[in-house]
Design an enzyme around this catalytic site. Structure first.
Site, PDB file in Angstrom:
ATOM      1  N   THR A  96       0.834  -1.207   0.000  1.00 49.43           N
ATOM      2  CA  THR A  96       0.000   0.000   0.000  1.00 49.43           C
ATOM      3  C   THR A  96       0.864   1.250   0.000  1.00 49.43           C
ATOM      4  O   THR A  96       1.942   1.287   0.589  1.00 49.43           O
ATOM      5  CB  THR A  96      -0.928   0.038   1.224  1.00 49.43           C
ATOM      6  OG1 THR A  96      -0.133   0.081   2.417  1.00 49.43           O
ATOM      7  CG2 THR A  96      -1.826  -1.186   1.264  1.00 49.43           C
ATOM      8  N   ASP A 137      -1.868  -1.373  13.788  1.00 54.11           N
ATOM      9  CA  ASP A 137      -3.310  -1.418  14.034  1.00 54.11           C
ATOM     10  C   ASP A 137      -4.098  -0.713  12.934  1.00 54.11           C
ATOM     11  O   ASP A 137      -5.190  -1.157  12.570  1.00 54.11           O
ATOM     12  CB  ASP A 137      -3.622  -0.790  15.391  1.00 54.11           C
ATOM     13  CG  ASP A 137      -3.097  -1.635  16.555  1.00 54.11           C
ATOM     14  OD1 ASP A 137      -3.525  -2.794  16.658  1.00 54.11           O
ATOM     15  OD2 ASP A 137      -2.274  -1.141  17.328  1.00 54.11           O
ATOM     16  N   GLY A 138      -3.545   0.380  12.410  1.00 55.24           N
ATOM     17  CA  GLY A 138      -4.236   1.102  11.349  1.00 55.24           C
ATOM     18  C   GLY A 138      -4.392   0.266  10.087  1.00 55.24           C
ATOM     19  O   GLY A 138      -5.454   0.283   9.445  1.00 55.24           O
ATOM     20  N   LEU A 191     -20.569  -7.096  22.056  1.00 52.64           N
ATOM     21  CA  LEU A 191     -20.609  -5.985  23.013  1.00 52.64           C
ATOM     22  C   LEU A 191     -19.377  -5.091  22.892  1.00 52.64           C
ATOM     23  O   LEU A 191     -18.299  -5.544  22.512  1.00 52.64           O
ATOM     24  CB  LEU A 191     -20.695  -6.520  24.442  1.00 52.64           C
ATOM     25  CG  LEU A 191     -21.970  -7.290  24.811  1.00 52.64           C
ATOM     26  CD1 LEU A 191     -21.802  -7.976  26.159  1.00 52.64           C
ATOM     27  CD2 LEU A 191     -23.179  -6.372  24.805  1.00 52.64           C
ATOM     28  N   GLU A 234      -6.883   6.250  13.181  1.00 54.43           N
ATOM     29  CA  GLU A 234      -7.506   7.240  12.305  1.00 54.43           C
ATOM     30  C   GLU A 234      -8.329   8.219  13.142  1.00 54.43           C
ATOM     31  O   GLU A 234      -9.320   7.821  13.765  1.00 54.43           O
ATOM     32  CB  GLU A 234      -8.406   6.565  11.262  1.00 54.43           C
ATOM     33  CG  GLU A 234      -9.045   7.560  10.315  1.00 54.43           C
ATOM     34  CD  GLU A 234      -9.833   6.886   9.194  1.00 54.43           C
ATOM     35  OE1 GLU A 234     -10.702   7.539   8.608  1.00 54.43           O
ATOM     36  OE2 GLU A 234      -9.560   5.699   8.923  1.00 54.43           O
TER      37      GLU A 234
END
Length: 299
Positions: A40, A67-68, A220, A271
């Site tokens: 990417t 994590d992004g 949840l 983000e």
């Protein structure tokens, strides 16, 4: 190695030159494993590569990054309209790797890659914000958001997750609470929040356990609010005696609504999203993810 199905690795550009990763991929290919690598460069690439993966008919799309990157690939998967949708594999290559670490992905790249390709595919939840933006791990607001959005890249690279805490302590003069109202199923709170954590997963900011009881397949969300005027005393009392801390509010619900009289910012797995009204809801069993046996985040 017939038990390893074909896969596409969607690799964050920052990890493209990793020699250990190249070696691990080469070794698996030499053993007959089919791995397609796509790197990417800008936002939107992950969705395009997922479309290509669906056309190739692979069993797994591996998110290679922090994590992004994992969240971007996971979000693309739940918006995918194909009849055959690949499972998500996790290859942690970021600074904090909070989600991958908390679900038990091995640190060693070769082991993580094998798990990402051939691990058991398990249905897990994802969270959606204002019917659009998603996060697979956690939304954080307040102090934690300011740290992660402002921490310099060089500090992150040098110190990893500890950099968030160090940078945060350097910026203690900028701390202010966010006034807001939060609603959920059987839950209501209003006041001044220094930190808000809404977790599908358990940890953020390089290992901080904001939602230590959260599970990724129970339908949840877990909420934790740090209140009060002084952050450090609140944090230290939480670490030592969380059950006795008056500055700590917890809640569990399949959705939460947050309203504020001024703009507040939530960090959604890296983000930032700014606004005054947020509705965060869980999408149960939204995607399949290849996870290790005895994953601690599965109920």
């Amino acid at each position: 190695m017939t038990d390893f199905p074909p896969s596409v690795l969607i690799l964050n550009g920052k990890g493209a030159g990793n020699p250990q990763l190249r070696e691990a991929i080469t070794q698996l290919r030499d053993e007959g494993v089919e791995i397609h690598v796509r790197v990417t460069w800008e936002k939107g690439d992950a969705a395009r590569y997922l479309e290509e993966a669906c056309q190739l008919g692979v069993a797994t799309v591996i998110a290679g990054g922090g994590d992004g990157t994992i969240n971007e690939v996971a979000t693309a998967i739940i918006h995918c309209k194909h009849s055959h949708i690949p499972a998500l594999g996790l290859l942690p290559l970021g600074t904090a790797n909070d989600f991958a670490t908390s679900v038990g992905v091995p640190e060693e790249l070769s082991k993580a890659l094998k798990l990402a390709i051939a691990g058991n595919a398990t249905e897990i939840d994802i969270a959606q914000v204002n019917d659009k933006t998603c996060f697979i791990n956690m939304a954080t607001g307040g102090f934690g958001t300011r740290i992660t959005s402002e921490t310099p890249e060089r500090l992150k690279a040098a110190l990893g997750g500890v950099s968030y805490l160090i940078h945060g302590l350097m910026r203690m003069d900028t701390l202010k609470a966010d006034r807001c109202e939060i609603r959920g199923e059987g839950f209501y709170w209003q006041g001044d929040a220094l930190v808000i954590g809404i977790g599908n997963g358990r940890q953020a900011g390089g290992g901080q356990q904001l939602c230590p009881e959260a599970l990724i397949n129970d339908g949840l969300l877990h909420l934790r609010i740090f209140t009060g005027e002084e952050l450090l005393p609140a944090l230290f009392s939480t670490l030592s005696r969380p059950e006795e801390n008056p500055n700590l509010i917890d809640g569990v619900s399949s959705w939460f609504e947050i309203t504020a009289p001024h703009d507040i910012t939530f960090n959604l797995d890296g983000e930032p999203k700014t606004g005054r009204d947020f509705r965060i809801e869980i999408l149960p069993h939204a995607l399949e993810c290849r996870l290790p046996p005895n994953c601690p985040l599965l109920g």
